[in-house]
Design an enzyme around this catalytic site. Structure first.
Site, mmCIF file in Angstrom:
data_model
loop_
_atom_site.group_PDB
_atom_site.id
_atom_site.type_symbol
_atom_site.label_atom_id
_atom_site.label_comp_id
_atom_site.label_asym_id
_atom_site.label_seq_id
_atom_site.Cartn_x
_atom_site.Cartn_y
_atom_site.Cartn_z
ATOM 1 C CE1 TYR A 11 -13.442 -7.031 2.281
ATOM 2 C CE2 TYR A 11 -12.297 -7.740 0.920
ATOM 3 C CZ TYR A 11 -12.214 -7.110 1.975
ATOM 4 O OH TYR A 11 -11.341 -6.600 2.897
ATOM 5 N NE ARG A 63 -7.055 5.826 2.477
ATOM 6 C CZ ARG A 63 -7.679 4.893 2.985
ATOM 7 N NH1 ARG A 63 -9.394 5.398 3.124
ATOM 8 N NH2 ARG A 63 -8.072 2.887 3.176
ATOM 9 N NE ARG A 106 -9.577 8.490 -6.254
ATOM 10 C CZ ARG A 106 -9.738 7.862 -5.066
ATOM 11 N NH1 ARG A 106 -9.195 6.757 -4.490
ATOM 12 N NH2 ARG A 106 -10.897 7.400 -4.281
ATOM 13 C CG ASP A 136 -8.582 -3.112 -4.208
ATOM 14 O OD1 ASP A 136 -8.634 -3.052 -3.285
ATOM 15 O OD2 ASP A 136 -10.059 -4.236 -3.925
ATOM 16 N NE ARG A 187 -4.562 -1.898 0.189
ATOM 17 C CZ ARG A 187 -5.748 -1.536 1.176
ATOM 18 N NH1 ARG A 187 -5.399 -0.052 1.731
ATOM 19 N NH2 ARG A 187 -6.573 -2.250 1.063
HETATM 20 O O1 CP3 Z 1 0.129 0.308 -2.873
HETATM 21 C C1 CP3 Z 1 -0.238 -0.593 -3.206
HETATM 22 O O2 CP3 Z 1 0.095 -1.291 -2.464
HETATM 23 C C2 CP3 Z 1 -1.003 -1.417 -4.453
HETATM 24 C C3 CP3 Z 1 -2.861 -0.743 -4.200
HETATM 25 C C4 CP3 Z 1 -3.602 -2.189 -3.482
HETATM 26 C C5 CP3 Z 1 -4.902 -1.158 -3.319
HETATM 27 N N1 CP3 Z 1 -5.198 -2.491 -2.661
HETATM 28 C C6 CP3 Z 1 -5.471 0.284 -3.149
HETATM 29 C C7 CP3 Z 1 -5.657 0.868 -2.369
HETATM 30 C C8 CP3 Z 1 -3.075 -3.039 -3.366
HETATM 31 C C9 CP3 Z 1 -2.196 -4.189 -3.743
HETATM 32 C C10 CP3 Z 1 -4.543 -3.246 -2.110
HETATM 33 C C11 CP3 Z 1 -5.199 -4.709 -2.384
HETATM 34 C C12 CP3 Z 1 -6.436 -5.217 -0.987
HETATM 35 N N2 CP3 Z 1 -7.796 -4.606 -1.582
HETATM 36 C C13 CP3 Z 1 -6.034 -6.061 -0.352
HETATM 37 C C14 CP3 Z 1 -5.193 -7.219 0.141
HETATM 38 C C15 CP3 Z 1 -3.519 -5.902 0.744
HETATM 39 C C16 CP3 Z 1 -4.070 -5.628 2.003
HETATM 40 O O3 CP3 Z 1 -3.807 -4.367 2.625
HETATM 41 O O4 CP3 Z 1 -4.598 -6.853 2.929
HETATM 42 C C17 CP3 Z 1 -7.071 -6.335 0.496
HETATM 43 C C18 CP3 Z 1 -7.493 -6.346 1.531
HETATM 44 C C19 CP3 Z 1 -8.271 -4.912 -0.405
HETATM 45 C C20 CP3 Z 1 -9.628 -3.931 -0.643
HETATM 46 C C21 CP3 Z 1 -9.645 -3.259 0.384
HETATM 47 N N3 CP3 Z 1 -9.568 -2.452 -0.912
HETATM 48 C C22 CP3 Z 1 -9.277 -2.063 1.561
HETATM 49 C C23 CP3 Z 1 -9.596 -3.398 2.616
HETATM 50 C C24 CP3 Z 1 -9.121 -0.685 1.450
HETATM 51 C C25 CP3 Z 1 -9.779 0.261 1.925
HETATM 52 C C26 CP3 Z 1 -10.377 0.488 2.094
HETATM 53 C C27 CP3 Z 1 -9.919 2.062 3.277
HETATM 54 O O5 CP3 Z 1 -10.739 2.822 2.670
HETATM 55 O O6 CP3 Z 1 -9.802 1.666 3.935
HETATM 56 C C28 CP3 Z 1 -9.785 -0.724 -0.293
HETATM 57 C C29 CP3 Z 1 -9.234 1.018 -0.949
HETATM 58 C C30 CP3 Z 1 -8.521 1.228 -1.229
HETATM 59 N N4 CP3 Z 1 -7.261 0.027 -2.025
HETATM 60 C C31 CP3 Z 1 -7.835 2.445 -1.185
HETATM 61 C C32 CP3 Z 1 -6.241 2.034 -2.044
HETATM 62 C C33 CP3 Z 1 -5.197 2.913 -2.426
HETATM 63 C C34 CP3 Z 1 -8.171 3.022 -0.092
HETATM 64 C C35 CP3 Z 1 -8.927 3.655 -1.899
HETATM 65 C C36 CP3 Z 1 -9.240 5.267 -1.447
HETATM 66 O O7 CP3 Z 1 -8.481 5.988 -1.389
HETATM 67 O O8 CP3 Z 1 -10.038 5.839 -1.086
#
Ligand code: CP3
Length: 358
Positions: free
Chosen positions: A168, A48, A57, A93, A44
């Site tokens: 999910y 953010r 974004r 994602d 990640r």
């Molecule tokens: O930088 C990186 O690692 C690459 C991008 C990445 C994202 N999601 C971007 C993202 C990766 C590798 C993921 C994988 C992902 N998504 C996982 C596996 C990794 C982990 O963290 O365990 C999981 C479980 C998800 C599902 C998911 N998507 C969650 C739990 C969330 C967060 C929700 C929140 O707002 O807290 C997301 C959204 C997400 N995916 C964001 C990002 C940058 C945040 C979105 C935003 O900017 O509003």
């Protein structure tokens, strides 16, 4: 499934084949060779914690950003430019392949993936749509665009493992213990197997598209695997994770497998055919290496909580992680889970400089 050279199935212009990334610190370390410097990147790292991400974004939904090749590429490159990390990880994602297959899923800010209609019965599973490979075009385009700008820095492609996706799909959104999913696993094992098989297929397609378009490594995230017993993992999950990884096995890129709370299942997770194991912050790398028999390259495992601790505390912790990682044949420094959004990005840059200076 360890391989030392990229397979001919990769296109000639792939960065692992044309020489751009084959000798990079990340790829050689993933292949088990310990170099002079420990490579570092952060799960990640794009997202953010970066003001330039938040700015880009504005006005675009998360999943729309993932499907815009210009945006996904620019967001992937931001942390590479800023921190000097040893790899980019493609900005996307784990639910993108579900969305591209036609499942009604969205990402709710501050919450996570939410489904309009949870998948709870055998009929729901049978109705899951196939993923048309043509729908993956924005992913391939985003990866190609990113790789063209990364030069000798490798791009990591990634996908969610079938269990985490099923958690999910069945729950309909984020949950703490994934109770409904674990109930379905036992109350209707056939529907469960059908669900995980579908998830393995679409997530494997997503992963393969990224590797074919230029990713030099592939990481499978089973983020919520920690809610499973070893017995449930081996009986109801493991073969589906293996199937997801099999989607890239012929391509010869190094593969990494990571889960949160995976201590009990670490060895079983490795057995799906992963080259490298990602480790969360709960066990020292030396202990993870011991559980894996001592021969597996590791990635991890700085505690994300310490990113907000005073620098001397964090610095000592990072040095401890580097020391513990010496128990493994090779080590890529990373976090034990993703970068928390409130992290000061300057701290991440400082970790990169520290690790590279050793
Ligand atoms: O930088 C990186 O690692 C690459 C991008 C990445 C994202 N999601 C971007 C993202 C990766 C590798 C993921 C994988 C992902 N998504 C996982 C596996 C990794 C982990 O963290 O365990 C999981 C479980 C998800 C599902 C998911 N998507 C969650 C739990 C969330 C967060 C929700 C929140 O707002 O807290 C997301 C959204 C997400 N995916 C964001 C990002 C940058 C945040 C979105 C935003 O900017 O509003």
């Amino acid at each position: 499934m360890t391989s030392t050279t990229a397979a001919p199935a990769l296109p000639a212009e792939h960065p692992l084949v044309d020489g751009r990334t084959a000798s990079s610190a990340l790829v050689t370390t993933y292949r088990g060779q310990r170099g002079d410097v420990t490579p570092v990147w952060f799960m990640r790292q794009a997202g953010r914690s970066l003001p330039e991400y938040r700015e880009l974004r504005v006005g675009t939904q998360m999943l729309d950003a993932c499907l815009d090749p210009e945006l996904s590429s620019e967001i992937t490159l931001q942390p590479v430019r800023r921190h000097g990390v040893d790899a980019g990880i493609f900005f996307s994602d784990i639910v993108i392949p579900l969305k591209l297959a036609g499942v009604d899923v969205d990402i709710v800010p501050g919450r996570g993936p939410v489904l309009a209609k949870p998948v709870r019965t055998a009929a729901d599973v049978a109705a899951l749509p196939a993923l048309d490979p043509a729908a993956l075009a924005p992913i391939s385009a985003g990866v190609a665009r990113t790789v063209a700008q990364l030069g000798s820095t490798p791009l990591i492609g990634f996908a969610g493992a079938p269990f985490t996706l099923a958690a999910y799909l069945v729950e309909g959104g984020p949950s703490k213990d994934h109770l409904r999913a674990r109930t379905l696993m036992h109350s209707d094992p056939d529907a469960w197997a059908g669900l995980l098989d579908w998830a393995a297929t679409v997530t494997g397609q997503f992963l393969r598209a990224q590797v074919l378009a230029g990713a030099s490594a592939a990481q499978l995230f089973d983020s919520w695997v920690g809610s499973l017993s070893l017995a449930d993992y081996t009986a109801h999950v493991q073969r589906h994770s293996a199937k997801a990884l099999l989607a890239v096995a012929d391509l010869g890129v190094p593969t990494v497998h990571f889960g949160v709370g995976s201590g009990e299942v670490l060895s079983a997770m490795h057995d799906i055919g992963a080259d490298v194991m990602g480790v969360d912050w709960r066990i020292p790398l030396a202990e993870a290496s011991r559980r894996l028999g001592g021969g597996v390259p590791l990635q991890g495992n700085v505690d994300p909580a310490l990113l907000s601790a005073p620098w001397p505390v964090l610095e000592k912790h990072v040095l401890d992680v580097l020391e513990s990682g010496k128990a493994a044949p090779a080590h890529v420094l990373n976090l034990g889970h993703g970068v928390p959004p409130e992290t000061d990005p300057a701290v991440l840059t400082r970790i990169v400089d520290l690790v590279h200076s050793r």
